[in-house]
Enzyme design. Sequence first.
Site, PDB file in Angstrom:
ATOM      1  N   TRP A 180       0.814  -1.222   0.000  1.00 15.18           N
ATOM      2  CA  TRP A 180       0.000   0.000   0.000  1.00 15.18           C
ATOM      3  C   TRP A 180       0.845   1.268   0.000  1.00 15.18           C
ATOM      4  CZ3 TRP A 180       1.770   2.435   4.199  1.00 15.18           C
ATOM      5  CH2 TRP A 180       2.226   1.657   5.253  1.00 15.18           C
ATOM      6  N   ASN A 181       2.145   1.170   0.274  1.00 17.02           N
ATOM      7  CA  ASN A 181       2.888   2.428   0.468  1.00 17.02           C
ATOM      8  C   ASN A 181       3.171   3.164  -0.843  1.00 17.02           C
ATOM      9  OD1 ASN A 181       4.745   0.462  -0.199  1.00 17.02           O
ATOM     10  ND2 ASN A 181       6.350   1.253   1.127  1.00 17.02           N
ATOM     11  N   LYS A 225      -2.556  -8.774  -7.282  1.00 14.94           N
ATOM     12  CA  LYS A 225      -3.344  -8.525  -6.071  1.00 14.94           C
ATOM     13  C   LYS A 225      -2.781  -7.297  -5.358  1.00 14.94           C
ATOM     14  CE  LYS A 225      -2.997  -9.577  -1.882  1.00 14.94           C
ATOM     15  NZ  LYS A 225      -3.490  -8.271  -1.422  1.00 14.94           N
ATOM     16  N   PRO A 226      -3.533  -6.195  -5.352  1.00 21.59           N
ATOM     17  CA  PRO A 226      -3.047  -5.008  -4.638  1.00 21.59           C
ATOM     18  C   PRO A 226      -3.318  -5.153  -3.142  1.00 21.59           C
ATOM     19  CG  PRO A 226      -5.169  -4.542  -5.645  1.00 21.59           C
ATOM     20  CD  PRO A 226      -4.845  -5.974  -5.982  1.00 21.59           C
ATOM     21  N   ALA A 227      -2.716  -4.282  -2.355  1.00 19.19           N
ATOM     22  CA  ALA A 227      -2.959  -4.302  -0.909  1.00 19.19           C
ATOM     23  C   ALA A 227      -4.418  -3.954  -0.628  1.00 19.19           C
ATOM     24  CB  ALA A 227      -2.025  -3.311  -0.225  1.00 19.19           C
ATOM     25  N   GLY A 284       6.738  -6.291  -0.098  1.00 19.24           N
ATOM     26  CA  GLY A 284       6.036  -6.196   1.186  1.00 19.24           C
ATOM     27  C   GLY A 284       6.968  -6.597   2.303  1.00 19.24           C
ATOM     28  N   SER A 285       6.370  -7.099   3.379  1.00 19.48           N
ATOM     29  CA  SER A 285       7.170  -7.413   4.559  1.00 19.48           C
ATOM     30  C   SER A 285       7.982  -8.695   4.364  1.00 19.48           C
ATOM     31  CB  SER A 285       6.248  -7.575   5.769  1.00 19.48           C
ATOM     32  OG  SER A 285       5.362  -8.642   5.537  1.00 19.48           O
ATOM     33  N   GLU A 287      10.922  -8.095  -2.952  1.00 24.42           N
ATOM     34  CA  GLU A 287      11.422  -6.793  -2.476  1.00 24.42           C
ATOM     35  C   GLU A 287      10.868  -6.632  -1.077  1.00 24.42           C
ATOM     36  OE1 GLU A 287      13.440  -5.027  -4.182  1.00 24.42           O
ATOM     37  OE2 GLU A 287      13.074  -5.444  -6.294  1.00 24.42           O
ATOM     38  N   LEU A 288      11.719  -6.852  -0.075  1.00 31.75           N
ATOM     39  CA  LEU A 288      11.199  -6.948   1.291  1.00 31.75           C
ATOM     40  C   LEU A 288      11.655  -5.781   2.158  1.00 31.75           C
ATOM     41  CD1 LEU A 288      11.762 -10.790   1.592  1.00 31.75           C
ATOM     42  CD2 LEU A 288       9.752  -9.563   0.761  1.00 31.75           C
ATOM     43  N   CYS A 343      10.141   1.427   2.115  1.00 34.78           N
ATOM     44  CA  CYS A 343      11.095   0.360   2.466  1.00 34.78           C
ATOM     45  C   CYS A 343      12.528   0.877   2.446  1.00 34.78           C
ATOM     46  CB  CYS A 343      10.920  -0.847   1.564  1.00 34.78           C
ATOM     47  SG  CYS A 343      11.065  -0.451  -0.167  1.00 34.78           S
ATOM     48  N   GLU A 380      11.816  -2.424  11.571  1.00 31.73           N
ATOM     49  CA  GLU A 380      11.593  -1.449  10.512  1.00 31.73           C
ATOM     50  C   GLU A 380      10.507  -0.512  11.042  1.00 31.73           C
ATOM     51  OE1 GLU A 380      10.150  -3.131   6.837  1.00 31.73           O
ATOM     52  OE2 GLU A 380      11.057  -1.509   5.697  1.00 31.73           O
TER      53      GLU A 380
END
Length: 475
Positions: A147-148, A171-173, A224-225, A246-247, A280, A377
Amino acid sequence: MATPIEARREPSQDEVVGLHVHNPADGSLVGIVPLLGRAAARDAVDAAAAAFPGWRATPANSRAQVLVAWSQLLIEHADELATLMTREQGKPVAQARAEILQSADYLQWYAEQAKRIAGELLAADRPDRVVRVLREPVGVVAAITPWNFPTAMIARKAGAAIAAGCTVVLKPAESTPLSAIAMAKLGEEAGLPEGVLTIVTGDPVEIGAELTSNPTVRKLTFTGSTAVGRLLARQCADTLKRVTLELGGNNPFIVFQDADLDAASEGLMAAKFRNAGQVCVSANRVLVHEDVQEAFLDRVRQRVRGLSVGPGLEPGTDVGPLIDDRSAMRLEALVREAVSAGARLEVGGHRHPAGDAYFEPTLISGLDASMTLCGEELFGPVAAVSSFRTEEEAVSQANSTPYGLVAYAYTDDRRRANRLGRDLEAGMVAINDSGIAGSAYPFGGVKESGYGREGSVHGLDDYLEMKLVCDGDAY
Ligand code: ADP
């Protein structure tokens, strides 16, 4: 059971079954999107599989033309897309607009790169043999985005996949599906054939389970996370999908005694407070040489106090709300714990009166590695400062984390800068610079920050397979 009066009443928008999207600035309802699950994800994969042969056979020039048209539509609609993004995500509208333009730039870049996909003709080991290496699209790609950066992450993933000739289920947030839908609609208008990009909104666990287990999906790309990335990689293992992750990061921002402190403090503001710190690549741990700590803190204190907090749609806002009130509560607890363990609150540190999801731009110093705040984080507008004495110590502190996304360093010593570029364990190192993103640069991490790169001439590699073709009777 409903009483007769209630049964006759029109349901309010809030009661409609669906995924409700709320404005983090004030909690108001922005929209409702379908709450889909496993079956819908499977249908979308089938549609992507049906569209794949046609899209893969579409010449690269034509694929590029669609991407360019899509990019131009984003630019034309930048204001309304930015407003929508701010309403569902919260970031200041100028930042949302910049993200739309950055997304357009990604699409443009991938359009150009689509035309440069090339195979190889190898020197054969027999005179009658022709040996070629083809570069082919991997097939159906599943993308799960955060979502960011509700639009840029879609441009960066779907743009690359589509340029390569793949078809995509995305699939979006849950908190930012409207930007994704708006973006996909413009893609359709630009000429993407049906099934080339399908957005599936709804239950992350169900949709994720289908996208990671369905054998038709050949690649998963996720931002995401780290926790969710690890889970998804595990879920992809059975069908041996290619995976790009990409975490999270725990990014150091190092200020040496020879740094230009004005430039460093300005850089920290950009690397820390953009998107309220929900990035991130945000600076997570600010490490400052003890000789310049006070001088640096003086500069940053002043700048942090000058940030204006408010709804993202209000002109002049620097820091909008966080994505939800839970995030603000989490930050409050982390700061409180650090302060009770001896850290010094320089500025802010509390929930902001503008609303439940707001947190004051915060500067906190005197941190030590044992505090929870240093290991997590932060994903919020909190600059956390600790000091160091030697370069060795700074590098060792910077690297003492399982993550390795980006490392920032400010120094005027050219040799030191080169050593840092070599010694910092990160996918990206910024020296005397607060930004690292750009369509021509390879974005990605090492260690538990993930693998794979997005953007740059390498950005398409993850969406392409190599195929060796040996023709043994060629002449
Ligand atoms: P954040 O903590 O920043 O929200 P997440 O990793 O939880 O980051 O979310 C990033 C994306 O991953 C979102 O689209 C979210 O819906 C999705 N997601 C979260 N959990 C799962 C899951 N179990 N399976 C698939 N997708 C998931």
